[in-house]
Motif scaffolding. Structure first.
Motif, PDB file in Angstrom:
ATOM      1  N   MET A   1       0.825  -1.189   0.000  1.00 23.04           N
ATOM      2  CA  MET A   1       0.000   0.000   0.000  1.00 23.04           C
ATOM      3  C   MET A   1       0.865   1.246   0.000  1.00 23.04           C
ATOM      4  N   TRP A   2       0.423   2.274  -0.737  1.00 25.33           N
ATOM      5  CA  TRP A   2       1.094   3.564  -0.739  1.00 25.33           C
ATOM      6  C   TRP A   2       0.301   4.553   0.103  1.00 25.33           C
ATOM      7  N   SER A   3       0.992   5.412   0.816  1.00 27.44           N
ATOM      8  CA  SER A   3       0.336   6.456   1.589  1.00 27.44           C
ATOM      9  C   SER A   3      -0.054   7.618   0.683  1.00 27.44           C
ATOM     10  N   ALA A  98      -4.235  10.184  -6.509  1.00 30.38           N
ATOM     11  CA  ALA A  98      -3.294   9.062  -6.528  1.00 30.38           C
ATOM     12  C   ALA A  98      -2.164   9.344  -7.520  1.00 30.38           C
ATOM     13  N   PRO A 104      -3.601   3.083  -4.804  1.00 29.87           N
ATOM     14  CA  PRO A 104      -2.691   2.978  -3.662  1.00 29.87           C
ATOM     15  C   PRO A 104      -2.845   1.674  -2.892  1.00 29.87           C
ATOM     16  N   PRO A 159      -4.819   4.461   3.301  1.00 28.13           N
ATOM     17  CA  PRO A 159      -3.717   5.257   2.739  1.00 28.13           C
ATOM     18  C   PRO A 159      -3.543   6.634   3.357  1.00 28.13           C
ATOM     19  N   TYR A 160      -4.602   7.189   3.976  1.00 25.77           N
ATOM     20  CA  TYR A 160      -4.489   8.507   4.592  1.00 25.77           C
ATOM     21  C   TYR A 160      -3.878   8.454   5.993  1.00 25.77           C
ATOM     22  N   ASP A 163       1.113   4.457   7.514  1.00 24.70           N
ATOM     23  CA  ASP A 163       2.405   4.639   6.854  1.00 24.70           C
ATOM     24  C   ASP A 163       3.269   3.414   7.169  1.00 24.70           C
TER      25      ASP A 163
END
Length: 285
Positions: A1-3, A98, A104, A159-160, A163
């Protein structure tokens, strides 16, 4: 997953914009009266997410006390997500947040929709709350389902708020067969607690990321196989490994836990692969 960076628009502003053109006077009045309830629900989500306690938020089927789940779902589908709707600019802003348009959640496919982190069917007060809306691909959106988290380990990665840091958590292993393949998995960094590890593992499995990344890696190998053969012919000892290490380092600068970084790390560290295991019709013992 990306932040991702959190949306800055307030929940009350988003809701007010979405209901600004309701023609039915009775419905318009009932929705307007719910604005403070929507703002409170957003604040509760924000507070719970910051403390990793989203599972403590109670599911509900009535908003403020006379607005149904169906009516709130229509605020989203008809007054935010629909083309030309009063809230469509808000939808589009979140959709385009994104990087490179990539989802994400899977870090691979293109964004095609907004995902409700906590499903609107069970949390209707959050139906148009920006902090509950995440740009996502349709596959991840469908795979998450409309489940209500019962424990901290059940809460999907957000994602919000989540981290995963700069430690390597995505790894791959070379399968020594012809044709070869990669097996991806989650490796637990020392700084992770049990809950985070359980959540990342659940995220990885529920979205089918091992199969997705393995498929992408197979395509990547198909594209570089000829070059690897040339390098091996020119420098049988180190030609392939040096190139794979360079690629691993380059990919890691961009995405340390991207599937390419994991793939090139695994390939470069495998003697079997570097000695010719990448070829489709050979077995190198």
């Amino acid at each position: 997953m990306w932040s991702l960076e959190r949306p800055t628009l307030s929940a009350q502003s988003a809701f007010t914009t979405c209901i600004s053109k309701v023609r039915n006077p009775g419905l318009a009045a009932r929705l307007a009266n719910a604005a403070s309830t929507i703002a409170t629900a957003s604040a509760q989500l924000d507070r719970a997410a910051r403390h990793h306690r989203l599972h403590d938020l109670a599911a509900h089927d009535i908003v403020a006390p006379d607005i149904t789940v169906h009516e709130m779902e229509k605020v989203y589908t008809q007054r935010m997500a629909k083309s030309g709707a009063p809230g469509r600019d808000i939808y589009d802003e979140i959709f385009s947040s994104a990087p490179a348009g990539r989802c994400p959640l899977c870090m691979q496919r293109f964004v095609t929709t907004l995902d409700h982190h906590l499903p609107k069917a069970h949390y209707p007060a959050l139906a148009v709350v920006p902090l509950n809306l995440i740009p996502a691909c349709s596959d991840c959106n469908k795979a998450k389902l409309d489940s209500v988290p019962a424990t901290a380990e059940d809460v999907p990665l957000h994602p919000y708020y989540d981290d995963l840091g700069d430690d390597i958590w995505l790894t791959a292993t070379v399968i020594e067969r012809s044709p070869t393949a990669l097996r991806f998995k989650v490796a637990r960094p020392g700084a992770w607690d049990d809950t985070l590890y359980a959540r990342v593992t659940h995220h990885f499995r529920s979205l089918g990321l091992a199969a997705l990344f393995a498929s992408e890696a197979a395509e990547e190998l198909l594209n570089i196989r000829h070059q690897l053969q040339i390098l091996r012919d020119a420098n049988p000892e180190n030609g392939v490994r040096e190139e794979l290490k360079r690629r691993a380092e380059s990919c890691a600068v961009a995405r340390i836990n991207g599937w390419r970084s994991a793939a090139y790390r695994a390939w470069s560290e495998s003697d079997w692969f570097c000695e010719g295991g990448f070829l489709p019709d050979r077995w190198v013992g």
